[in-house]
Design a protein around this motif. Structure first.
Motif, PDB file in Angstrom:
ATOM      1  N   GLY A  78       0.819  -1.208  -0.115  1.00 51.89           N
ATOM      2  CA  GLY A  78       0.046  -0.079  -0.279  1.00 51.89           C
ATOM      3  C   GLY A  78       0.825   1.345  -0.023  1.00 51.89           C
ATOM      4  N   ARG A  79       0.190   2.289   0.367  1.00 54.73           N
ATOM      5  CA  ARG A  79       1.011   3.628   0.105  1.00 54.73           C
ATOM      6  C   ARG A  79       0.626   4.267   1.456  1.00 54.73           C
ATOM      7  NH1 ARG A  79      -0.058   9.100  -2.878  1.00 54.73           N
ATOM      8  NH2 ARG A  79       2.014   9.820  -3.213  1.00 54.73           N
ATOM      9  N   ALA A  80       1.485   4.828   2.145  1.00 52.63           N
ATOM     10  CA  ALA A  80       1.396   5.284   3.670  1.00 52.63           C
ATOM     11  C   ALA A  80       2.141   6.495   3.746  1.00 52.63           C
ATOM     12  CB  ALA A  80       1.836   4.077   4.680  1.00 52.63           C
ATOM     13  N   ILE A  81       1.608   7.399   4.922  1.00 50.22           N
ATOM     14  CA  ILE A  81       2.166   8.590   5.557  1.00 50.22           C
ATOM     15  C   ILE A  81       3.404   7.915   6.454  1.00 50.22           C
ATOM     16  CG2 ILE A  81       1.816  10.501   6.833  1.00 50.22           C
ATOM     17  CD1 ILE A  81      -0.931  10.836   5.477  1.00 50.22           C
ATOM     18  N   VAL A  82       4.366   8.691   6.429  1.00 46.32           N
ATOM     19  CA  VAL A  82       5.588   8.361   7.327  1.00 46.32           C
ATOM     20  C   VAL A  82       5.560   8.866   8.536  1.00 46.32           C
ATOM     21  CG1 VAL A  82       8.018   7.789   7.368  1.00 46.32           C
ATOM     22  CG2 VAL A  82       6.809   7.370   5.473  1.00 46.32           C
ATOM     23  N   GLU A  83       5.661   8.457   9.806  1.00 50.02           N
ATOM     24  CA  GLU A  83       5.943   9.018  10.912  1.00 50.02           C
ATOM     25  C   GLU A  83       7.293   8.402  11.549  1.00 50.02           C
ATOM     26  OE1 GLU A  83       2.591   9.955  13.716  1.00 50.02           O
ATOM     27  OE2 GLU A  83       1.679   8.645  12.341  1.00 50.02           O
ATOM     28  N   LEU A  84       8.294   9.109  11.897  1.00 46.83           N
ATOM     29  CA  LEU A  84       9.670   8.556  12.493  1.00 46.83           C
ATOM     30  C   LEU A  84      10.063   9.266  13.617  1.00 46.83           C
ATOM     31  CD1 LEU A  84      12.434   7.255  10.033  1.00 46.83           C
ATOM     32  CD2 LEU A  84      12.827   8.721  11.909  1.00 46.83           C
ATOM     33  N   THR A  85      10.311   8.335  14.526  1.00 46.59           N
ATOM     34  CA  THR A  85      10.933   9.095  16.016  1.00 46.59           C
ATOM     35  C   THR A  85      12.084   8.173  16.313  1.00 46.59           C
ATOM     36  OG1 THR A  85       9.374   7.842  17.333  1.00 46.59           O
ATOM     37  CG2 THR A  85       9.117  10.025  16.508  1.00 46.59           C
ATOM     38  N   PRO A  86      13.131   8.682  17.046  1.00 44.59           N
ATOM     39  CA  PRO A  86      14.025   7.989  17.781  1.00 44.59           C
ATOM     40  C   PRO A  86      13.461   6.944  18.889  1.00 44.59           C
ATOM     41  CG  PRO A  86      14.768   9.941  17.379  1.00 44.59           C
ATOM     42  CD  PRO A  86      13.401  10.173  17.047  1.00 44.59           C
ATOM     43  N   SER A  87      13.729   5.831  19.017  1.00 48.20           N
ATOM     44  CA  SER A  87      13.092   4.995  20.073  1.00 48.20           C
ATOM     45  C   SER A  87      14.024   4.695  21.199  1.00 48.20           C
ATOM     46  CB  SER A  87      12.901   3.669  19.276  1.00 48.20           C
ATOM     47  OG  SER A  87      12.441   2.524  19.950  1.00 48.20           O
TER      48      SER A  87
END
Length: 140
Positions: free
Chosen positions: A112-121
């Motif tokens: 699929g196609r998706a919006i990306v959210e990214l944070t240091p874990s």
């Protein structure tokens, strides 16, 4: 004959800017949780003898993953770099095409196609550099 336990590490996820070519494997993957959430609305009526009824009117999906940030010869993993490049963007620039599948022979695969959210874990002194990514589906 006894049953064999399947390993949780039987997943792979890949991302692409165009969804047709140049699929990039997300390296360092250590956790993957795909989820489909139905939007359920009350569909009860007087003919149900007091039992509630529901109907699904919409659905959404997301994939939550964690990956250790890796580099080879000083070059960041290409899949992670593509995901990081979507952070803080709008419209198409905030989205990637993604596909994930089982690598252990089970016939399970999605895309699929998706919006990306990214944070240091993990950012502690003794931790590996881990990123938490949420891919929120944009359509089916």
């Amino acid at each position: 004959m006894s049953a064999v336990n399947l390993l949780a590490r039987g997943y792979r996820i890949e991302v692409s800017a165009d969804g047709a070519t140049n699929w990039l494997r997300v390296g360092g993957l250590n956790d993957l949780n795909p989820n489909i959430s139905p939007n359920k609305v009350d569909a009860s009526n007087y003919d149900s003898d007091g039992w509630a009824a529901s109907e699904i009117t919409m659905q959404n999906w997301n994939v939550a993953l964690k990956a250790n940030r890796q580099a080879d010869g000083g070059v960041e993993d290409a899949g992670i770099a593509l995901l990081r490049g979507c952070v803080g963007k709008f419209g198409d620039a905030a989205r990637v095409y993604t596909r994930w599948y089982r690598t252990d022979g089970l016939d399970e695969a999605w895309k699929g196609r998706a919006i990306v959210e990214l944070t240091p874990s993990k950012t502690g002194v003794a931790d590996l550099n881990e990123l938490a990514v949420t891919l929120t589906g944009d359509g089916a």
